[in-house]
Write an enzyme that holds these catalytic residues in place. Structure first.
Site, PDB file in Angstrom:
ATOM      1  N   PRO A 187       5.030  -4.814  -1.246  1.00 19.81           N
ATOM      2  CA  PRO A 187       4.422  -4.031  -1.333  1.00 19.81           C
ATOM      3  C   PRO A 187       4.522  -4.473  -3.417  1.00 19.81           C
ATOM      4  O   PRO A 187       5.289  -5.242  -3.593  1.00 19.81           O
ATOM      5  CB  PRO A 187       6.198  -2.961  -1.514  1.00 19.81           C
ATOM      6  CG  PRO A 187       6.432  -4.061  -0.643  1.00 19.81           C
ATOM      7  CD  PRO A 187       6.183  -5.112  -0.483  1.00 19.81           C
ATOM      8  N   GLY A 188       3.756  -3.679  -3.484  1.00 23.59           N
ATOM      9  CA  GLY A 188       3.848  -3.398  -5.777  1.00 23.59           C
ATOM     10  C   GLY A 188       4.070  -2.150  -5.939  1.00 23.59           C
ATOM     11  O   GLY A 188       5.280  -2.731  -6.169  1.00 23.59           O
ATOM     12  N   ARG A 189       3.021  -1.352  -6.245  1.00 24.95           N
ATOM     13  CA  ARG A 189       3.035  -0.616  -6.715  1.00 24.95           C
ATOM     14  C   ARG A 189       4.358   0.479  -6.855  1.00 24.95           C
ATOM     15  O   ARG A 189       5.175   0.952  -7.379  1.00 24.95           O
ATOM     16  CB  ARG A 189       2.201   0.760  -6.435  1.00 24.95           C
ATOM     17  CG  ARG A 189       1.632   1.812  -7.239  1.00 24.95           C
ATOM     18  CD  ARG A 189       0.868   2.890  -6.456  1.00 24.95           C
ATOM     19  NE  ARG A 189      -0.739   2.321  -5.684  1.00 24.95           N
ATOM     20  CZ  ARG A 189      -1.242   2.550  -6.619  1.00 24.95           C
ATOM     21  NH1 ARG A 189      -2.245   3.048  -7.294  1.00 24.95           N
ATOM     22  NH2 ARG A 189      -2.140   1.563  -5.530  1.00 24.95           N
ATOM     23  N   CYS A 192     -14.142   2.736 -28.613  1.00 25.35           N
ATOM     24  CA  CYS A 192     -15.707   3.600 -28.865  1.00 25.35           C
ATOM     25  C   CYS A 192     -16.281   3.529 -27.539  1.00 25.35           C
ATOM     26  O   CYS A 192     -17.540   2.960 -26.939  1.00 25.35           O
ATOM     27  CB  CYS A 192     -16.468   2.039 -29.559  1.00 25.35           C
ATOM     28  SG  CYS A 192     -16.809   1.059 -28.365  1.00 25.35           S
ATOM     29  N   GLU A 193     -15.659   4.430 -26.397  1.00 24.05           N
ATOM     30  CA  GLU A 193     -15.969   4.943 -25.552  1.00 24.05           C
ATOM     31  C   GLU A 193     -15.937   6.744 -25.181  1.00 24.05           C
ATOM     32  O   GLU A 193     -14.549   6.434 -25.112  1.00 24.05           O
ATOM     33  CB  GLU A 193     -15.527   4.016 -23.875  1.00 24.05           C
ATOM     34  CG  GLU A 193     -15.967   2.706 -23.905  1.00 24.05           C
ATOM     35  CD  GLU A 193     -16.850   2.477 -23.314  1.00 24.05           C
ATOM     36  OE1 GLU A 193     -17.550   3.132 -22.494  1.00 24.05           O
ATOM     37  OE2 GLU A 193     -17.372   0.913 -24.032  1.00 24.05           O
ATOM     38  N   TYR A 228      -0.256  -1.753 -11.846  1.00 22.82           N
ATOM     39  CA  TYR A 228      -1.433  -1.614 -12.535  1.00 22.82           C
ATOM     40  C   TYR A 228      -2.152  -1.214 -13.812  1.00 22.82           C
ATOM     41  O   TYR A 228      -3.413  -0.312 -14.181  1.00 22.82           O
ATOM     42  CB  TYR A 228      -2.594  -1.253 -10.749  1.00 22.82           C
ATOM     43  CG  TYR A 228      -2.251  -1.463  -9.839  1.00 22.82           C
ATOM     44  CD1 TYR A 228      -2.517  -3.190  -9.344  1.00 22.82           C
ATOM     45  CD2 TYR A 228      -1.089  -0.471  -8.715  1.00 22.82           C
ATOM     46  CE1 TYR A 228      -1.804  -3.884  -8.543  1.00 22.82           C
ATOM     47  CE2 TYR A 228      -0.943  -1.138  -7.708  1.00 22.82           C
ATOM     48  CZ  TYR A 228      -1.676  -2.976  -7.410  1.00 22.82           C
ATOM     49  OH  TYR A 228      -0.948  -3.239  -6.151  1.00 22.82           O
ATOM     50  N   TYR A 271     -10.665   5.015 -12.423  1.00 20.43           N
ATOM     51  CA  TYR A 271     -10.778   5.720 -10.759  1.00 20.43           C
ATOM     52  C   TYR A 271     -10.369   6.921 -11.064  1.00 20.43           C
ATOM     53  O   TYR A 271     -10.359   7.897  -9.633  1.00 20.43           O
ATOM     54  CB  TYR A 271      -9.257   5.040 -10.178  1.00 20.43           C
ATOM     55  CG  TYR A 271      -9.041   3.813  -9.974  1.00 20.43           C
ATOM     56  CD1 TYR A 271      -9.884   2.913  -9.101  1.00 20.43           C
ATOM     57  CD2 TYR A 271      -7.924   3.089 -10.592  1.00 20.43           C
ATOM     58  CE1 TYR A 271      -9.162   1.413  -9.448  1.00 20.43           C
ATOM     59  CE2 TYR A 271      -7.719   2.184 -10.831  1.00 20.43           C
ATOM     60  CZ  TYR A 271      -8.060   1.118  -9.870  1.00 20.43           C
ATOM     61  OH  TYR A 271      -7.511  -0.084  -9.832  1.00 20.43           O
ATOM     62  N   GLY A 302       0.670  -0.946  -0.096  1.00 21.64           N
ATOM     63  CA  GLY A 302       0.410  -0.295   0.454  1.00 21.64           C
ATOM     64  C   GLY A 302       0.861   1.873   0.556  1.00 21.64           C
ATOM     65  O   GLY A 302       0.243   2.592   0.280  1.00 21.64           O
ATOM     66  N   ARG A 313      -6.630   3.234 -15.535  1.00 22.39           N
ATOM     67  CA  ARG A 313      -6.532   3.874 -14.012  1.00 22.39           C
ATOM     68  C   ARG A 313      -7.479   4.991 -14.246  1.00 22.39           C
ATOM     69  O   ARG A 313      -8.003   5.566 -13.759  1.00 22.39           O
ATOM     70  CB  ARG A 313      -5.551   3.892 -13.740  1.00 22.39           C
ATOM     71  CG  ARG A 313      -4.437   1.962 -13.721  1.00 22.39           C
ATOM     72  CD  ARG A 313      -3.364   2.314 -12.149  1.00 22.39           C
ATOM     73  NE  ARG A 313      -3.540   2.627 -11.063  1.00 22.39           N
ATOM     74  CZ  ARG A 313      -3.839   4.142 -10.986  1.00 22.39           C
ATOM     75  NH1 ARG A 313      -2.842   4.735 -11.868  1.00 22.39           N
ATOM     76  NH2 ARG A 313      -3.879   4.316  -9.366  1.00 22.39           N
TER      77      ARG A 313
END
Ligand code: LLP
Length: 438
Positions: free
Chosen positions: A298-300, A366-367, A395, A340, A263, A336
């Site tokens: 930890p990742g990010r 197409c969004e 991510y 978010y 985190g 992302r």
């Protein structure tokens, strides 16, 4: 959402840019001709060979961040388990393995990737709120180090599968300490209202009362959320958990390790990375005194700023007052911003020196929600110019999709002056390989 200010879209607040910082650290920087480099490799050179879009990662970034975190924990008996969900290319997992990390995995697929990257089974932690019987069986057969268990019914299933296989499963209960990590609601996990973990009281009762012959309780686990900057929620949660460990000890249950999760936040908008100096001062003494082995996931913190997504400008377009840059990458490569409202800095790969205008940088899908950045100041770009979308190492590729039958982009690793394709661009054939006309 006031608490999530480090997360939600920012349009170049205060004119602050990540680039000076990145330049100083030498991961992504401009040379004297205003060409963007990753370490000492020209982004344009890579683009000329592999085409666009693609992800590019700096290996040195991982090494440096791993060392920063390890230094902060000096004096503790600790082990880092890289959260492979943030970037699970087997080469990236392997970089962390070489640095000494184990792997924190969340599914059969992630477990498979970690093993393929050479992480020994006894350095793998399996988490996840919904582990299937198939995943549990695979993990027990491989004899992974630890199950992080999120409910009593899951514990019973693990016990029964371990029993059938004649094995013992090592378990830490993931407790939900009910603290607010002050982050985006989608990635806050340690509040009572979240689906994750087991309430402290209930966890205590399980530790005390379970009599399951194929389960060995070896530790305790928490993960309160992602993209956290404040030390306080970690401290509050760890204190609650250490109190619980004391009570368990008094009852004769000795847990050997406490996993404090991942985190640790990173800068997307010119803010500050998670402050490991403060962590060292305020958290490490608590952990040291616990006498337990400390695990982190930890990742990010390792992966996000290691990488950038490189896209090409296809068209420029004006609708009403809005200037659009239509790029050849969008939400299928980097979701992302759409999902978010996350902010990613976008910069030109060759700086034209022209005056800046505000643009919405959008993709070809197409969004209307398909955008990489809104109100981004860019020196007037032209078709075929390259753009770098920064902080795209975590991510990003792992959350990419084949929506609109788009082929996932290649991934490039820059390592000490050389660059390697660590994942090839998907082909048309791969798009339909699991389908048959019936
Ligand atoms: N451990 C557990 C149990 C987790 O669920 C996570 C992330 C981590 C460790 C690693 O957290 P990190 O150090 O990377 O913050 N897709 C979102 C992030 C979701 C995080 C999910 N769990 C995003 O793009 O921001």
């Amino acid at each position: 959402m006031a608490d999530s200010q480090n997360y939600i879209s920012k349009s170049h607040q205060d004119g602050k840019s990540l680039l000076p910082l990145l330049a100083e650290q030498n991961y992504f920087h401009y040379n004297d001709n205003n060409e963007l480099f990753c370490e000492n490799v020209s982004i344009k050179t890579i683009a000329d060979e592999v085409g666009t879009p693609f992800f590019v990662y700096s290996k040195k970034y991982f090494t440096d961040k791993y060392q920063t975190m390890s230094r902060a924990l000096a004096g503790c008996d600790f082990k880092i388990f890289y959260a492979v969900k943030s970037n699970y290319n087997i080469n990236i997992i392997n970089i962390l393995r070489e640095l000494g990390a184990g792997a924190d995995v969340n599914s059969l697929g992630e477990m498979y990737r970690a093993l393929k990257a050479g992480v020994p089974a006894n350095e793998i932690l399996l988490g996840g709120v919904g582990k299937s019987a198939e995943e549990i069986k695979f993990a027990i057969e491989k004899d992974i180090f630890l199950f992080k268990v999120e409910s009593e019914s899951e514990l019973l299933l693990i016990n029964s599968i371990a029993n059938d296989l004649g094995k013992i499963a090592r378990v830490a209960l993931r407790v939900n300490p009910d603290v607010d990590p002050h982050t985006h609601p989608y990635i806050s996990t340690g509040l009572a209202e979240n689906k994750f973990g087991i309430a402290l009281k209930e966890a205590e009762a399980i530790y005390l009362n379970s009599r399951l012959s194929s389960i060995q309780f070896t530790g305790i686990d928490m993960h309160i959320g992602s993209q956290i900057f404040s030390i306080a929620p970690y401290k509050a949660a760890i204190e609650k958990i250490l109190n619980l460990c004391q009570r368990l000890k008094a009852a004769g249950i000795n847990l050997h390790h406490i996993d404090i999760g991942g985190g640790y936040g990173i800068e997307y908008a010119g803010g500050k990375d998670f402050e490991f100096d403060a962590f060292s001062k305020e958290i490490v003494p608590l952990l040291k005194n616990s006498g337990m082995k400390i695990f982190l996931e930890p990742g990010r913190y390792f992966s996000a700023n290691s990488g950038a997504l490189i896209a090409k400008v296809l068209y420029l377009k004006k609708n009403g007052d809005k200037n659009f840059v239509i790029a050849d990458a969008g939400m299928s490569e980097l979701i992302r911003p759409s999902l978010y409202g996350a902010y990613h800095e976008i910069v030109p790969v060759s700086s034209s020196g022209k005056s800046e205008k505000m643009y919405d940088v959008v993709g070809p899908l197409c969004e209307s929600g398909d955008f990489l950045g809104k109100d981004i100041p860019l020196a007037e770009p032209a078709p075929n110019d390259l753009l770098a979308i920064l902080s795209a190492g975590a991510y990003s590729m792992v959350m990419s999709s084949n929506y609109n039958a788009r082929m996932r982009p290649p991934e490039i690793l820059v390592d000490n002056g050389k660059w390697h394709i660590i994942r090839k661009r998907e082909s048309l054939m791969q798009l339909i390989q699991n389908e048959e006309l019936v």
